[in-house]
Design an enzyme around this catalytic site. Structure first.
Site, PDB file in Angstrom:
ATOM      1  N   TYR A  23       0.571  -1.129  -0.337  1.00  0.00           N
ATOM      2  CA  TYR A  23       0.327   0.087   0.166  1.00  0.00           C
ATOM      3  C   TYR A  23       1.223   1.284   0.258  1.00  0.00           C
ATOM      4  CZ  TYR A  23      -3.662  -3.686   1.621  1.00  0.00           C
ATOM      5  OH  TYR A  23      -4.474  -4.438   1.575  1.00  0.00           O
ATOM      6  N   HIS A  74       0.978 -12.390   0.944  1.00  0.00           N
ATOM      7  CA  HIS A  74      -0.283 -11.593   0.854  1.00  0.00           C
ATOM      8  C   HIS A  74      -0.315 -11.922  -0.475  1.00  0.00           C
ATOM      9  CE1 HIS A  74      -1.162  -6.664  -0.487  1.00  0.00           C
ATOM     10  NE2 HIS A  74      -2.421  -7.545  -0.539  1.00  0.00           N
TER      11      HIS A  74
END
Length: 309
Positions: free
Chosen positions: A57, A137
């Protein structure tokens, strides 16, 4: 205030409405450190104590901003992710949807060594002593490396007390089901696959998690925006909205209008109705968006509307 509940069998308490940090990492548009801090402060003020972040992010920007905000605060739960290392390199503005980010590129690495490096770098960026939850992830194309490298490394970290819960976070449910059945994870983060528009996760993943007391966190409840604001510029799963999806959204919005309930409120609340789901993650860019999310969480939605939806 926002209620908390236990995440599966892990013993970790998470707020029913968690804060996803992709927006404060510059997803879709850049934002300042000050704006990010104001938004995080608003989330904290209404009782949010569960924050989800990742190196992905904003190429570390979300982790840095979250860590700076949490400095001096206690009694919070933070999850971050492994699988992408950040390395110096030319990154174009808008790389992977993020703006205003540092000149770093993402390198996929689901090896055990990659997990340890990723964790050390995330701890350095945030300034935290430890993370409560660690997630693999998006290992969509890396199953073998993830299950033979990343998962055993996370299991060791959990055994050593370096993390309280481990799991995987993905935009699909099939591989998450494999993690639940083939490993000893504590939780999953499923994004976009248990929403008013896409209920793929309820076929196999959610029943498996309920059976095995694996905690479920649901992200992407608005399917990247269309269920929050179905206007002309809306996106569905990070792409332009297909005509058939737009027709379905119009139908859902009409049902909600009949009960004077915003579509976004129904979308936010829908996943929490399943017994396996502990928390939904919703991002925000402004304090006003935080307030709107909390209002939607607390809205009284008639059972008759749920039956129609």
């Amino acid at each position: 205030m926002i209620e908390s509940t236990t995440l599966g069998r892990s013993g970790v308490k998470v707020s029913r409405l968690g804060f996803g940090t992709s927006a404060i990492g510059g997803l879709y548009a850049a934002m300042t450190d000050e704006a990010a801090a104001e938004t995080l402060d608003a989330a904290w003020a209404v009782g949010t104590r569960f924050f989800d972040t990742a190196p992905h992010y904003g190429a570390g920007l979300a982790e840095r901003r979250l860590g700076a905000f949490l400095r001096g605060r206690t009694d919070h739960v933070v999850s971050t992710k492994v699988g992408r290392l950040l390395r110096p390199g030319p990154a174009a503005e808008g790389d992977e949807g993020f703006y205003g980010t540092p000149p770093l590129v993402r390198v996929r690495d689901y090896s055990a060594d990659g997990v340890y490096r990723s964790l050390a770098e995330s701890l350095e960026r945030t300034g935290l002593d430890a993370f409560d939850i660690l997630l693999i992830h998006d290992p969509d194309d890396y199953w073998e490396q993830a299950v033979r490298g990343a998962y055993p490394a996370l299991a060791r970290l959990r055994d050593e007390g370096a993390a309280r819960a481990i799991g995987a976070g993905m935009n699909q449910s099939a591989m998450l089901s494999r993690f639940v059945t083939e490993t000893d994870i504590d939780c999953v983060l499923v994004a976009g696959r248990y929403t008013l528009l896409d209920r793929e996760a309820e076929k196999e993943l959610l029943p498996l998690c309920a059976e095995r007391s694996v905690g479920v966190i649901v992200g992407g409840v608005f399917n990247s925006g269309v269920l929050a604001d179905p206007g002309p510029g809306a996106t569905f799963d990070y792409a332009p909205v297909p005509p058939e999806v737009r027709r379905r959204v119009t139908e859902l919005a009409g049902l909600c209008d009949g009960y004077d309930v915003p579509l976004a409120a129904a979308a936010l609340r829908f996943p929490l109705r399943h017994k396996a789901v502990s928390s939904v993650l919703v991002g925000a860019r402004t304090p006003a968006e935080v307030a709107e999310n909390v209002a939607h969480l607390n809205m009284d939605i008639p059972e008759e509307l749920w039956a129609e939806l």
